[in-house]
Design an enzyme around this catalytic site. Structure first.
Site, PDB file in Angstrom:
ATOM      1  N   ALA A  64       0.867  -1.180   0.000  1.00  0.00           N
ATOM      2  CA  ALA A  64       0.000   0.000   0.000  1.00  0.00           C
ATOM      3  C   ALA A  64       0.900   1.225   0.000  1.00  0.00           C
ATOM      4  O   ALA A  64       2.073   1.152   0.400  1.00  0.00           O
ATOM      5  CB  ALA A  64      -0.889  -0.028   1.229  1.00  0.00           C
ATOM      6  N   GLY A 109       0.662  -5.063   0.904  1.00  0.00           N
ATOM      7  CA  GLY A 109      -0.576  -5.114   0.117  1.00  0.00           C
ATOM      8  C   GLY A 109      -0.379  -5.777  -1.245  1.00  0.00           C
ATOM      9  O   GLY A 109      -1.337  -6.273  -1.840  1.00  0.00           O
ATOM     10  N   GLU A 112      -0.628  -9.417  -0.584  1.00  0.00           N
ATOM     11  CA  GLU A 112      -2.062  -9.656  -0.320  1.00  0.00           C
ATOM     12  C   GLU A 112      -2.868  -9.643  -1.617  1.00  0.00           C
ATOM     13  O   GLU A 112      -3.771 -10.458  -1.814  1.00  0.00           O
ATOM     14  CB  GLU A 112      -2.577  -8.592   0.663  1.00  0.00           C
ATOM     15  CG  GLU A 112      -1.962  -8.767   2.052  1.00  0.00           C
ATOM     16  CD  GLU A 112      -2.242  -7.597   2.982  1.00  0.00           C
ATOM     17  OE1 GLU A 112      -1.884  -6.455   2.631  1.00  0.00           O
ATOM     18  OE2 GLU A 112      -2.817  -7.821   4.052  1.00  0.00           O
ATOM     19  N   GLU A 132       4.706  -5.145   7.112  1.00  0.00           N
ATOM     20  CA  GLU A 132       3.934  -4.082   7.778  1.00  0.00           C
ATOM     21  C   GLU A 132       4.422  -3.750   9.176  1.00  0.00           C
ATOM     22  O   GLU A 132       4.378  -2.589   9.592  1.00  0.00           O
ATOM     23  CB  GLU A 132       2.443  -4.473   7.847  1.00  0.00           C
ATOM     24  CG  GLU A 132       1.712  -4.371   6.523  1.00  0.00           C
ATOM     25  CD  GLU A 132       1.783  -5.617   5.665  1.00  0.00           C
ATOM     26  OE1 GLU A 132       2.611  -6.502   5.975  1.00  0.00           O
ATOM     27  OE2 GLU A 132       1.034  -5.723   4.694  1.00  0.00           O
TER      28      GLU A 132
HETATM   29  N1  CO8 Z   1       4.566   3.132  -0.920  1.00  0.00           N
HETATM   30  C1  CO8 Z   1       4.953   4.296  -1.476  1.00  0.00           C
HETATM   31  N2  CO8 Z   1       6.093   4.424  -2.187  1.00  0.00           N
HETATM   32  C2  CO8 Z   1       6.872   3.353  -2.339  1.00  0.00           C
HETATM   33  C3  CO8 Z   1       6.535   2.095  -1.790  1.00  0.00           C
HETATM   34  C4  CO8 Z   1       5.328   2.001  -1.058  1.00  0.00           C
HETATM   35  N3  CO8 Z   1       4.884   0.858  -0.517  1.00  0.00           N
HETATM   36  N4  CO8 Z   1       7.508   1.213  -2.096  1.00  0.00           N
HETATM   37  C5  CO8 Z   1       8.426   1.888  -2.821  1.00  0.00           C
HETATM   38  N5  CO8 Z   1       8.046   3.167  -2.959  1.00  0.00           N
HETATM   39  C6  CO8 Z   1       8.744   4.237  -3.666  1.00  0.00           C
HETATM   40  C7  CO8 Z   1       9.966   4.710  -2.903  1.00  0.00           C
HETATM   41  O1  CO8 Z   1       9.606   5.633  -1.892  1.00  0.00           O
HETATM   42  C8  CO8 Z   1      10.788   5.337  -3.995  1.00  0.00           C
HETATM   43  O2  CO8 Z   1      10.275   6.602  -4.279  1.00  0.00           O
HETATM   44  P1  CO8 Z   1      11.278   7.847  -4.607  1.00  0.00           P
HETATM   45  O3  CO8 Z   1      11.998   7.425  -5.864  1.00  0.00           O
HETATM   46  O4  CO8 Z   1      10.353   9.001  -4.816  1.00  0.00           O
HETATM   47  O5  CO8 Z   1      12.187   7.968  -3.447  1.00  0.00           O
HETATM   48  C9  CO8 Z   1      10.489   4.447  -5.195  1.00  0.00           C
HETATM   49  O6  CO8 Z   1       9.269   3.753  -4.888  1.00  0.00           O
HETATM   50  C10 CO8 Z   1      11.564   3.419  -5.463  1.00  0.00           C
HETATM   51  O7  CO8 Z   1      11.767   2.686  -4.265  1.00  0.00           O
HETATM   52  P2  CO8 Z   1      13.230   2.429  -3.649  1.00  0.00           P
HETATM   53  O8  CO8 Z   1      14.143   3.549  -3.990  1.00  0.00           O
HETATM   54  O9  CO8 Z   1      13.067   2.108  -2.199  1.00  0.00           O
HETATM   55  O10 CO8 Z   1      13.662   1.138  -4.498  1.00  0.00           O
HETATM   56  P3  CO8 Z   1      14.614  -0.061  -4.046  1.00  0.00           P
HETATM   57  O11 CO8 Z   1      14.825  -0.894  -5.273  1.00  0.00           O
HETATM   58  O12 CO8 Z   1      15.801   0.445  -3.319  1.00  0.00           O
HETATM   59  O13 CO8 Z   1      13.751  -0.912  -2.975  1.00  0.00           O
HETATM   60  C11 CO8 Z   1      11.752  -1.977  -2.148  1.00  0.00           C
HETATM   61  C12 CO8 Z   1      12.568  -1.555  -3.375  1.00  0.00           C
HETATM   62  C13 CO8 Z   1      12.492  -3.077  -1.373  1.00  0.00           C
HETATM   63  C14 CO8 Z   1      10.436  -2.525  -2.660  1.00  0.00           C
HETATM   64  C15 CO8 Z   1      11.547  -0.766  -1.200  1.00  0.00           C
HETATM   65  O14 CO8 Z   1      11.021   0.292  -1.987  1.00  0.00           O
HETATM   66  C16 CO8 Z   1      10.604  -1.017  -0.062  1.00  0.00           C
HETATM   67  O15 CO8 Z   1      10.991  -1.602   0.922  1.00  0.00           O
HETATM   68  N6  CO8 Z   1       9.336  -0.540  -0.193  1.00  0.00           N
HETATM   69  C17 CO8 Z   1       8.363  -0.602   0.859  1.00  0.00           C
HETATM   70  C18 CO8 Z   1       7.857  -1.999   1.065  1.00  0.00           C
HETATM   71  C19 CO8 Z   1       6.844  -2.033   2.180  1.00  0.00           C
HETATM   72  O16 CO8 Z   1       7.134  -1.761   3.327  1.00  0.00           O
HETATM   73  N7  CO8 Z   1       5.611  -2.419   1.830  1.00  0.00           N
HETATM   74  C20 CO8 Z   1       4.521  -2.539   2.783  1.00  0.00           C
HETATM   75  C21 CO8 Z   1       3.722  -1.291   2.795  1.00  0.00           C
HETATM   76  S1  CO8 Z   1       2.461  -1.334   4.062  1.00  0.00           S
HETATM   77  C22 CO8 Z   1       1.231  -2.231   3.350  1.00  0.00           C
HETATM   78  O17 CO8 Z   1       1.322  -2.691   2.248  1.00  0.00           O
HETATM   79  C23 CO8 Z   1       0.022  -2.403   4.175  1.00  0.00           C
HETATM   80  C24 CO8 Z   1      -1.073  -3.149   3.414  1.00  0.00           C
HETATM   81  C25 CO8 Z   1      -2.372  -3.077   4.129  1.00  0.00           C
HETATM   82  C26 CO8 Z   1      -2.903  -1.682   4.153  1.00  0.00           C
HETATM   83  C27 CO8 Z   1      -4.085  -1.587   5.013  1.00  0.00           C
HETATM   84  C28 CO8 Z   1      -4.545  -0.173   5.089  1.00  0.00           C
HETATM   85  C29 CO8 Z   1      -5.402   0.067   6.286  1.00  0.00           C
END
Ligand code: CO8
Length: 258
Positions: A64, A109, A112, A132
């Site tokens: 998400a 997400g 999921e 998460e």
């Molecule tokens: N949300 C928003 N932006 C994101 C997300 C995300 N989940 N994942 C990556 N991005 C963005 C980064 O911020 C970055 O943006 P910018 O270039 O503007 O800085 C861009 O995508 C590229 O990402 P990275 O530079 O981090 O790329 P890497 O190759 O170094 O890493 C990863 C890739 C490993 C995927 C890393 O981006 C990461 O760890 N992302 C987050 C993963 C995460 O924690 N996901 C869980 C999110 S919480 C969730 O999903 C809850 C679901 C249920 C919701 C219920 C709501 C009530």
């Protein structure tokens, strides 16, 4: 009409591609709204036989949208969670099978979302996880439930409590994905599976999906009664007459979804 996703139809297959590659295809409100619209279109189109759901670029979906969620209060968070559940439920209950073509990161997400699909086919480079708890959140798009049902309670708890990412080989080993393929072969392999499903009797495929989905969480007696009733439905349909006749006449069946 669609901006955050791509929606195409080729032959009897619908292709839905999450299209925010710069944000790793993170699910924001707009993506969720567009997925709801696309799956409503799919459900209304009687000519479709299968859906392939994938992500643009190097992620399937990295979760998400953290930036959007960081500004929400608890009521907005609850509403966002409810919208996510609607999307996942609509995909799970879609009239036709949905194949997740997992091309890269399937996190939070995103994992999921893949679990709401009927079948998961992954690139050997894909990575899975429920991170998460790293963010002070819990899996909120039904991950606590679907993950435990797919891989068992122990592995689901391990993945959710540690937030560890697992690679595609491990996801295959624990039964989270059904098949691994080389990255360049992912869509072709999913198309092969979709075409195979599309060649079967559509009413029978749909009823099978219904039985598995509705029976899975019921007790055996209820699930078995559900299947008995569903089994009776195709008798006398044109496709059942065609399927049984084709077998007896030693020819390939041509189904009409009737
Ligand atoms: N949300 C928003 N932006 C994101 C997300 C995300 N989940 N994942 C990556 N991005 C963005 C980064 O911020 C970055 O943006 P910018 O270039 O503007 O800085 C861009 O995508 C590229 O990402 P990275 O530079 O981090 O790329 P890497 O190759 O170094 O890493 C990863 C890739 C490993 C995927 C890393 O981006 C990461 O760890 N992302 C987050 C993963 C995460 O924690 N996901 C869980 C999110 S919480 C969730 O999903 C809850 C679901 C249920 C919701 C219920 C709501 C009530």
């Amino acid at each position: 009409m669609y901006e955050a996703i791509k929606f195409e139809i080729k032959d009897s297959i619908a292709y839905v591609t999450i299209n925010r590659p710069k944000a790793m295809n993170a699910l924001n409100g707009q993506v969720l709204d567009e997925l709801l619209a696309a799956f409503a279109e799919i459900d209304a189109n009687n000519d479709l036989r299968c859906v392939i759901l994938t992500g643009e670029g190097k992620a399937f979906v990295a979760g998400a949208d953290i930036s959007e969620m960081s500004k929400m209060n608890s009521i907005e968070g609850r509403d966002f969670g409810a919208k996510g559940h609607s999307v996942m439920n609509n995909i799970e209950n879609c009239r036709i099978p949905v194949i997740a073509a997992i091309n890269g990161f399937a996190l939070g997400g995103g994992c999921e979302l893949s679990m709401a699909c009927d079948i998961r086919i992954a690139s050997e480079k894909a990575k899975f996880g429920q991170p998460e708890v790293n963010l002070g959140l819990i899996p909120g798009f039904c991950g606590t439930q679907r993950l435990a049902r797919l891989v068992g309670k122990g592995m689901a708890k391990y993945m959710i409590y540690t937030a560890d990412m697992i690679d595609a080989a491990e996801a295959f080993r624990i039964g989270l994905v059904q098949k691994l393929v080389a990255p360049e072969e992912l869509i072709a392999e999913c198309e092969k599976i979709a075409a195979n499903i599309a060649s079967k009797a559509p009413i029978a495929v749909r009823l099978s999906k219904d039985c598995i989905n509705n029976g899975y969480n019921a007790d055996m007696k209820t699930a078995s009664a559900y299947e008995v009733n569903a089994f009776g439905v195709p008798f006398g349909t044109e496709d059942m007459v065609e399927g049984t006749s084709a077998f007896l006449e030693k020819r390939k069946a041509e189904f009409k979804n009737k």
